[in-house]
Design an enzyme around this catalytic site. Structure first.
Site, PDB file in Angstrom:
ATOM      1  N   HIS A 239       0.890  -1.161   0.000  1.00 36.73           N
ATOM      2  CA  HIS A 239       0.000   0.000   0.000  1.00 36.73           C
ATOM      3  C   HIS A 239       0.931   1.215   0.000  1.00 36.73           C
ATOM      4  O   HIS A 239       2.077   1.116   0.446  1.00 36.73           O
ATOM      5  CB  HIS A 239      -0.905   0.020   1.238  1.00 36.73           C
ATOM      6  CG  HIS A 239      -1.879  -1.119   1.252  1.00 36.73           C
ATOM      7  ND1 HIS A 239      -1.726  -2.214   2.066  1.00 36.73           N
ATOM      8  CD2 HIS A 239      -3.021  -1.318   0.543  1.00 36.73           C
ATOM      9  CE1 HIS A 239      -2.732  -3.060   1.856  1.00 36.73           C
ATOM     10  NE2 HIS A 239      -3.531  -2.527   0.939  1.00 36.73           N
TER      11      HIS A 239
ATOM     12  N   ASP B 191       2.387   1.614   3.294  1.00 36.30           N
ATOM     13  CA  ASP B 191       3.340   0.577   3.721  1.00 36.30           C
ATOM     14  C   ASP B 191       4.744   1.053   3.332  1.00 36.30           C
ATOM     15  O   ASP B 191       5.712   0.796   4.045  1.00 36.30           O
ATOM     16  CB  ASP B 191       3.100  -0.756   2.991  1.00 36.30           C
ATOM     17  CG  ASP B 191       1.799  -1.445   3.392  1.00 36.30           C
ATOM     18  OD1 ASP B 191       1.447  -1.422   4.585  1.00 36.30           O
ATOM     19  OD2 ASP B 191       1.144  -2.015   2.491  1.00 36.30           O
TER      20      ASP B 191
HETATM   21  C1  XUL Z   1      -8.943  -6.569   1.187  1.00 38.25           C
HETATM   22  C2  XUL Z   1      -7.812  -6.852   0.325  1.00 38.25           C
HETATM   23  C3  XUL Z   1      -6.736  -5.826   0.291  1.00 38.25           C
HETATM   24  C4  XUL Z   1      -6.167  -5.592  -1.058  1.00 38.25           C
HETATM   25  C5  XUL Z   1      -5.076  -4.555  -1.115  1.00 38.25           C
HETATM   26  O1  XUL Z   1      -9.891  -7.549   1.242  1.00 38.25           O
HETATM   27  O2  XUL Z   1      -7.743  -7.899  -0.285  1.00 38.25           O
HETATM   28  O3  XUL Z   1      -5.730  -6.220   1.173  1.00 38.25           O
HETATM   29  O4  XUL Z   1      -5.625  -6.765  -1.551  1.00 38.25           O
HETATM   30  O5  XUL Z   1      -5.517  -3.310  -0.826  1.00 38.25           O
END
Ligand code: XUL
Ligand code: MN
Length: 350
Positions: free
Chosen positions: A55, A58
């Protein structure tokens, strides 16, 4: 036999730092100490992984409170450490759902200030990805939906989503966007619940060739759909740009169980569809999005990652060793009962 150290048959694997976590759930606090990023980074290669899913925050903490210059400086340091480990960044995803401005969704919030913030934050996410040498942004549209239907104008909300996607495509002429559909959680209903919705939205954008999808096993199951068919749909369109393999026991909260652990037959079909479509050769990675059980002790809290990867590779072997002549005979004879038993015997090791 493939082992954790054996052949990967051309596949490359990724996971995100959130996949090694403290075990908190909505009903209880953390049960394991935090593993700091530097320690997580060292685990990637050891566990047999090649890519990091991020992210934006992150990679760079508190991204909203820092200047563009500062954000890029910190991202550059993170990128250097990743390359130093022989790894690459697979994806970066804007995390809009933890900020107060994202309470009502970011892109589809009723408040125009929130919508503006969400787009600006997504542009910062792209800037971070650029510094990290990554051209793929993932949009998990966490709060882009409603708890009650009457809360938003749903048709308008889709226009807002398009506005955001177009703004991102315009911000960087090379960036690609993979939408990760999910039908619910945290929202009662999300606006982009399936890969069909995601790819249709992409087609409506200003540059359809740069919008594709990421299929997560659990999300497809929550939508009552078969994950391998969701993958096949995107593959047929040349739009499967990543996957989040995991598993899920029926219709409940998003469990993120180890790949293949709830339904081995469904896992085999996902692997089969990827293998038959030459997914590894597209350059896309096999991403995992798995959580360790809350009961797992700290010293064995990465098993879910190694195990998921191992199950994937074992299933590649199973797909490759399935007798194609037998398969063809049953298909030609339209004897799908026979085909099913042959698959089951093969999976059971006969
Ligand atoms: C939520 C999910 C997230 C995405 C990344 O269900 O899968 O972790 O993969 O934002
Ligand atoms: Mn995911």
């Amino acid at each position: 036999m493939a082992s954790a150290a054996g052949s990967t048959y051309g596949y490359r694997f990724s996971f995100g730092p959130w996949n090694i976590h403290e075990g908190a759930d909505p009903f209880g606090p953390t049960v394991r100490p935090t593993v700091e990023w530097g320690k997580k980074l060292k685990l990637y290669k050891k566990l047999g992984f090649d890519g990091v899913q991020f992210h934006d925050d992150d990679a760079v903490r508190e991204v909203d409170s820092k200047s563009g210059k500062q954000v890029e400086k910190e991202a550059a340091e993170v990128g250097k450490a990743i390359r130093g480990e022989g790894l690459e960044v697979e994806i970066v995803a804007p995390r809009l759902w933890e900020d107060a401005r994202g309470i009502d969704g970011g892109y589809t919030a009723n408040d125009p200030k929130s919508r503006k913030w969400a787009i600006e934050r997504s542009k910062r996410c792209i800037d971070i990805a650029n510094v990290l040498g990554c051209d793929l942004i993932v949009l998990w549209l966490a709060r882009e939906g409603t708890y009650v239907r009457e809360a938003k104008d749903a048709a308008r909300a889709h226009e807002y989503l398009l506005d955001a996607i177009n703004a991102m495509l315009k911000h960087d002429r090379k960036i690609r966007i993979a939408i990760e559909p999910k039908p619910n959680e945290p929202m009662d209903h999300a606006y982009v619940p399936t890969i069909g919705h995601a790819l249709a939205l992409g087609m409506m954008s200003n540059d359809p060739k740069r919008v594709g999808g990421l299929i997560e096993t659990a999300h497809a199951l929550l939508a009552g759909l078969d994950p391998s068919d969701e993958m096949a749909f995107a593959l047929a369109a040349g739009k499967l740009w990543s996957v989040h393999l995991n598993d899920q026991n029926g219709l409940k909260y998003d469990q993120d169980k180890a790949f293949g652990s709830a339904n081995l037959r469904q896992a085999w079909n996902q692997v089969r569809v990827l293998e038959r479509a030459g997914y590894a050769k597209t350059g896309a990675m096999v991403g995992l999005d798995v959580k360790a059980m809350r009961t797992q002790k700290a010293e064995v809290a990465t098993r879910h990652l190694a195990n998921s990867r191992r199950i994937f590779l074992r299933l590649i072997e199973k797909v490759r060793s399935f007798d194609k002549k037998v398969e063809k005979q049953f298909v030609d004879a339209r004897d799908y009962e026979g085909l099913e038993l042959a698959v089951m015997e093969h999976l059971m090791g006969k």
